[in-house]
Design a protein around this motif. Structure first.
Motif, PDB file in Angstrom:
ATOM      1  N   UNK A 124       0.829  -1.203   0.000  1.00 32.99           N
ATOM      2  CA  UNK A 124       0.000   0.000   0.000  1.00 32.99           C
ATOM      3  C   UNK A 124       0.866   1.257   0.000  1.00 32.99           C
ATOM      4  N   UNK A 125       1.961   1.226   0.723  1.00 33.77           N
ATOM      5  CA  UNK A 125       2.851   2.391   0.750  1.00 33.77           C
ATOM      6  C   UNK A 125       3.503   2.596  -0.619  1.00 33.77           C
ATOM      7  N   UNK A 126       3.920   1.503  -1.274  1.00 35.13           N
ATOM      8  CA  UNK A 126       4.549   1.618  -2.587  1.00 35.13           C
ATOM      9  C   UNK A 126       3.584   2.169  -3.625  1.00 35.13           C
ATOM     10  N   UNK A 127       2.360   1.660  -3.661  1.00 37.93           N
ATOM     11  CA  UNK A 127       1.427   2.125  -4.677  1.00 37.93           C
ATOM     12  C   UNK A 127       0.996   3.566  -4.430  1.00 37.93           C
ATOM     13  N   UNK A 128       1.142   4.010  -3.189  1.00 34.87           N
ATOM     14  CA  UNK A 128       0.773   5.383  -2.860  1.00 34.87           C
ATOM     15  C   UNK A 128       1.852   6.376  -3.284  1.00 34.87           C
ATOM     16  N   UNK A 129       3.117   6.013  -3.043  1.00 35.21           N
ATOM     17  CA  UNK A 129       4.196   6.980  -3.245  1.00 35.21           C
ATOM     18  C   UNK A 129       5.130   6.666  -4.403  1.00 35.21           C
ATOM     19  N   UNK A 130       5.288   5.396  -4.766  1.00 41.13           N
ATOM     20  CA  UNK A 130       6.126   5.072  -5.928  1.00 41.13           C
ATOM     21  C   UNK A 130       5.587   3.806  -6.587  1.00 41.13           C
ATOM     22  N   UNK A 131       4.433   3.902  -7.264  1.00 42.16           N
ATOM     23  CA  UNK A 131       3.757   2.729  -7.789  1.00 42.16           C
ATOM     24  C   UNK A 131       4.500   1.979  -8.888  1.00 42.16           C
ATOM     25  N   UNK A 132       5.551   2.548  -9.427  1.00 45.94           N
ATOM     26  CA  UNK A 132       6.261   1.832 -10.485  1.00 45.94           C
ATOM     27  C   UNK A 132       7.675   1.447 -10.054  1.00 45.94           C
ATOM     28  N   UNK A 133       7.877   1.391  -8.740  1.00 43.40           N
ATOM     29  CA  UNK A 133       9.146   0.936  -8.215  1.00 43.40           C
ATOM     30  C   UNK A 133      10.273   1.933  -8.395  1.00 43.40           C
TER      31      UNK A 133
END
Length: 254
Positions: free
Chosen positions: A243-252
């Motif tokens: 959830x944190x990744x898709x919120x702030x850096x969804x493409x890695x």
């Protein structure tokens, strides 16, 4: 006790909750102490128990005396909190929404984040009718990273690609016209589905649509088993994100 107050407050805010949900929230998942304490609250007239099936969890709601006792001790409910007089006609759907809410609350606490506020569909309807009503609208405070609003869609047993796409297109239309949902602009859409096959159909449909809105999918059983904040969310691609990744850096990307 303080925990009793938390239980009563949770019931006032969630409307209905199962033994398992309350055990996860307040008893580290242990049902025996949860059952024992809920029985005392029931005997004291602070909560009400509903038996839907002998093979299923009891369902609990706040009683009038419980609402009054919590308010006397400083708990502030919003104006939509009411004492239920009967089981909700869409109880399974409401409990599925609360499953998501419980899992999110526990998962976020473990990583130092929190839900700042939450409005379920029944509260949003009380607030006023709009073109689209999410199953849940909530704000997460990500410690040190900022805040983000999310719109939750729970597909418990709908199984209708047409109805799902109509709702997603409604979200896209509001975004295109620069209009918010209940005053909230640009929420991330989280779709939790009970049926994995239908969830994949929805995800495939979204992939073809290529929406500009951020839409992420996860299975309800995975949310309950793993962690609502974990790497279980996928969009049109196969890779999954937390959830944190898709919120702030969804493409890695950093």
């Amino acid at each position: 006790t303080e925990r009793d107050l938390w239980i009563v407050e949770a019931l006032g805010k969630m409307k209905f909750s199962t033994t398992s949900q309350l055990a996860k929230l307040f008893f580290a998942g242990s049902r025996w102490p949860a059952n024992k304490r809920l029985r005392k609250l029931l005997d004291a007239g602070l909560v009400r128990a509903w038996v839907t099936s002998l093979s299923e969890d009891n369902v609990y709601s706040i009683a009038r005396s419980g609402l009054a006792a919590a308010e006397e001790r400083g708990v502030k409910f919003n104006s939509y909190a009411k004492v239920p007089h009967g089981l909700d006609e869409n109880l399974d759907h409401l409990l599925a929404i609360n499953d998501m809410r419980v899992c999110l609350g526990i998962g976020l606490a473990d990583i130092g984040a929190s839900i700042a506020w939450w409005l379920s569909d029944w509260e949003l309807r009380s607030h006023g009718r709009e073109r689209i009503i999410p199953d849940g609208l909530f704000l997460i405070n990500w410690q040190g990273l900022g805040e983000q609003t999310y719109a939750l869609e729970v597909d418990n047993n709908t199984r209708s690609s047409r109805n799902f796409m109509k709702k997603i297109l409604a979200y896209a239309s509001l975004q295109t016209r620069g209009k918010g949902i209940y005053g909230v602009m640009d929420p991330i859409i989280l779709v939790a589905g009970a049926d994995r096959k239908w969830l994949e159909r929805y995800r495939a449909s979204i992939k073809q649509l290529r929406p500009s809105h951020r839409i992420w999918f996860a299975a309800i059983e995975e949310i309950k088993r793993e962690d609502a904040t974990g790497a279980i969310w996928a969009d049109g691609e196969e890779k999954k994100y937390s959830l944190r990744e898709l919120t702030f850096c969804p493409y890695g990307k950093d």
